[in-house]
Design a protein around this motif. Structure first.
Motif, PDB file in Angstrom:
ATOM      1  N   GLY A  84       4.359  23.476  -4.424  1.00 36.15           N
ATOM      2  CA  GLY A  84       4.266  22.459  -5.465  1.00 36.15           C
ATOM      3  C   GLY A  84       5.323  21.381  -5.360  1.00 36.15           C
ATOM      4  O   GLY A  84       5.566  20.655  -6.323  1.00 36.15           O
ATOM      5  N   ILE A  85       5.959  21.246  -4.179  1.00 29.78           N
ATOM      6  CA  ILE A  85       6.990  20.213  -4.008  1.00 29.78           C
ATOM      7  C   ILE A  85       6.338  18.829  -3.900  1.00 29.78           C
ATOM      8  O   ILE A  85       5.155  18.706  -3.606  1.00 29.78           O
ATOM      9  N   ASP A  86       7.149  17.800  -4.106  1.00 32.03           N
ATOM     10  CA  ASP A  86       6.678  16.421  -3.957  1.00 32.03           C
ATOM     11  C   ASP A  86       7.279  15.740  -2.733  1.00 32.03           C
ATOM     12  O   ASP A  86       6.675  14.822  -2.191  1.00 32.03           O
ATOM     13  N   TRP A  87       8.464  16.173  -2.323  1.00 30.14           N
ATOM     14  CA  TRP A  87       9.132  15.563  -1.167  1.00 30.14           C
ATOM     15  C   TRP A  87       9.512  16.647  -0.169  1.00 30.14           C
ATOM     16  O   TRP A  87       9.936  17.737  -0.555  1.00 30.14           O
ATOM     17  N   LEU A  88       9.375  16.313   1.105  1.00 25.64           N
ATOM     18  CA  LEU A  88       9.663  17.270   2.172  1.00 25.64           C
ATOM     19  C   LEU A  88      10.634  16.642   3.159  1.00 25.64           C
ATOM     20  O   LEU A  88      10.435  15.512   3.603  1.00 25.64           O
ATOM     21  N   ALA A  89      11.710  17.376   3.479  1.00 27.97           N
ATOM     22  CA  ALA A  89      12.748  16.892   4.391  1.00 27.97           C
ATOM     23  C   ALA A  89      12.667  17.680   5.699  1.00 27.97           C
ATOM     24  O   ALA A  89      13.247  18.756   5.813  1.00 27.97           O
ATOM     25  N   PRO A  90      11.949  17.171   6.698  1.00 30.82           N
ATOM     26  CA  PRO A  90      11.778  17.936   7.936  1.00 30.82           C
ATOM     27  C   PRO A  90      13.003  17.871   8.839  1.00 30.82           C
ATOM     28  O   PRO A  90      13.761  16.892   8.831  1.00 30.82           O
ATOM     29  N   ALA A  91      13.188  18.922   9.614  1.00 31.92           N
ATOM     30  CA  ALA A  91      14.204  18.957  10.670  1.00 31.92           C
ATOM     31  C   ALA A  91      13.484  18.651  11.982  1.00 31.92           C
ATOM     32  O   ALA A  91      12.653  19.439  12.442  1.00 31.92           O
ATOM     33  N   PHE A  92      13.796  17.491  12.569  1.00 31.97           N
ATOM     34  CA  PHE A  92      13.142  17.104  13.820  1.00 31.97           C
ATOM     35  C   PHE A  92      14.177  16.562  14.823  1.00 31.97           C
ATOM     36  O   PHE A  92      13.891  15.663  15.602  1.00 31.97           O
ATOM     37  N   GLY A  93      15.361  17.172  14.788  1.00 32.79           N
ATOM     38  CA  GLY A  93      16.456  16.730  15.642  1.00 32.79           C
ATOM     39  C   GLY A  93      17.504  15.934  14.898  1.00 32.79           C
ATOM     40  O   GLY A  93      18.551  15.609  15.462  1.00 32.79           O
ATOM     41  N   ASN A  94      17.253  15.608  13.643  1.00 37.12           N
ATOM     42  CA  ASN A  94      18.220  14.910  12.807  1.00 37.12           C
ATOM     43  C   ASN A  94      19.299  15.894  12.339  1.00 37.12           C
ATOM     44  O   ASN A  94      19.026  17.089  12.150  1.00 37.12           O
ATOM     45  N   VAL A  95      20.530  15.416  12.186  1.00 30.12           N
ATOM     46  CA  VAL A  95      21.628  16.271  11.749  1.00 30.12           C
ATOM     47  C   VAL A  95      22.448  15.540  10.692  1.00 30.12           C
ATOM     48  O   VAL A  95      22.480  14.314  10.643  1.00 30.12           O
ATOM     49  N   HIS A  96      23.117  16.321   9.855  1.00 28.07           N
ATOM     50  CA  HIS A  96      24.063  15.735   8.907  1.00 28.07           C
ATOM     51  C   HIS A  96      25.359  15.405   9.647  1.00 28.07           C
ATOM     52  O   HIS A  96      25.846  16.181  10.446  1.00 28.07           O
ATOM     53  N   GLY A  97      25.904  14.238   9.358  1.00 27.68           N
ATOM     54  CA  GLY A  97      27.175  13.876   9.971  1.00 27.68           C
ATOM     55  C   GLY A  97      27.010  13.301  11.362  1.00 27.68           C
ATOM     56  O   GLY A  97      26.025  12.627  11.669  1.00 27.68           O
ATOM     57  N   ASN A  98      27.979  13.583  12.229  1.00 24.03           N
ATOM     58  CA  ASN A  98      28.027  12.978  13.561  1.00 24.03           C
ATOM     59  C   ASN A  98      27.011  13.608  14.514  1.00 24.03           C
ATOM     60  O   ASN A  98      26.756  14.811  14.477  1.00 24.03           O
ATOM     61  N   TYR A  99      26.473  12.768  15.392  1.00 27.52           N
ATOM     62  CA  TYR A  99      25.468  13.217  16.347  1.00 27.52           C
ATOM     63  C   TYR A  99      26.045  13.618  17.700  1.00 27.52           C
ATOM     64  O   TYR A  99      25.333  14.119  18.550  1.00 27.52           O
ATOM     65  N   GLY A 100      27.331  13.379  17.908  1.00 29.84           N
ATOM     66  CA  GLY A 100      27.922  13.740  19.182  1.00 29.84           C
ATOM     67  C   GLY A 100      27.701  12.672  20.240  1.00 29.84           C
ATOM     68  O   GLY A 100      27.099  11.629  19.985  1.00 29.84           O
TER      69      GLY A 100
END
Length: 295
Positions: A178-194
């Motif tokens: 029953g959610i309205d928004w979905l946050a997928p993980a597709f290689g995105n990261v929090h903070g620095n990407y290196g």
């Protein structure tokens, strides 16, 4: 969902839902600005009004733990007084108790129920229970199928946990809650990407969008300012992203201006200049997200 499979009354008129639904239909995205203080809230509203853009004020659970409902109620009042559509959302609520407490305070239009640090079955069990709790109070929800790695001020980091990319099947399981928004993980990261920078799986994002994008709105986490500017943000919007979390550049600007001016200018001047500088950063992101002029 209620026991008979229907949604509680009030969710279809929820302000946050209406703002992000309109962005998806209009092929732009909403800046969801992570705010740690009153200055950031004011900067977000002023930027939205200057750009005639809808926006979201986002608070972390820290804001409730630190100041009970004070910052939340300031955000809700600022959103209500704004001349453009603005709603208030909680980002990365990772504890069931803080989610219930926040939902009961009043003032949130949406809450991210983030149980992604649990394994799949427990994630789903807790998310189902907490989504229902929020929905019953007229609050829409966001969930994170899979697990987005990294660290961000205001949330528990997942650096030592395995990244779990979101599959269309996982997305479907969470939509069923029953959610309205979905946050997928597709290689995105929090903070620095290196050193390599973002290595995004747009094929996976496309597959998730094709599977569930007609029923939920897709949210981008990990939009680091070094990489996610006009071109990359527009590309993400092309794959169905309708809400983008903006955090690092706003708080870094606040800190930088303070470091430059504290002790040299009156405190009130420092606060005003910090707020003005954050507003400019937010306005720039609204232009990149193509939300300017959409209010």
């Amino acid at each position: 969902m209620t026991a008979n499979g229907t949604r509680p009354k009030g969710l279809e008129t929820n302000k946050a839902k209406a703002i992000v639904d309109a962005a998806w239909k209009g092929k732009y995205a909403i800046a969801a600005v992570c705010c740690y203080n009153l200055e950031a809230i004011i900067a977000t509203v002023r930027a939205a009004e200057a750009k005639k853009s809808p926006a979201l004020i986002q608070l972390f659970p820290w804001s409730v733990e630190f100041a009970d409902g004070l910052l939340l109620h300031a955000a809700a009042e600022a959103a209500a007084k704004a001349t453009v559509p603005i709603a208030v959302h909680m980002d990365h609520a990772q504890n069931p108790d803080i989610i219930r407490r926040s939902a009961d305070l009043g003032g949130f239009d949406g809450i991210m129920v983030d149980m992604s640090h649990y394994e799949r079955d427990e994630n789903l069990r807790l998310s189902r229970e907490l989504v229902q709790y929020c929905n019953a109070r007229g609050i829409i929800t966001e969930c994170e199928p899979g697990r987005i790695n990294g660290s961000e001020d205001g949330i528990a980091d997942t650096i030592n946990l395995d990244e779990v990319l979101t599959t269309p099947e996982q997305a479907e399981e969470f939509v069923a809650l029953g959610i309205d928004w979905l946050a997928p993980a597709f290689g995105n990261v929090h903070g620095n990407y290196g050193p390599k920078g973002p290595e995004l799986r747009f094929d996976l994002l496309e597959a998730v969008a094709k599977q569930v994008g007609d029923r939920v709105r897709i949210v981008l986490h990990g939009a680091h300012e070094d990489y996610f500017q006009n071109e990359l943000l527009r590309k993400c919007i092309g794959y169905g992203v309708a809400k983008v979390n903006i955090n690092g550049p706003v708080q870094k600007t606040f800190i930088r201006v303070g470091a430059e001016l504290i002790g040299k200018e009156p405190l009130t001047t420092v606060i005003e200049k910090q707020t003005d500088a954050m507003q400019k950063i937010i306005e720039e992101n609204m232009d990149w997200l193509n939300s300017s002029g959409k209010a």
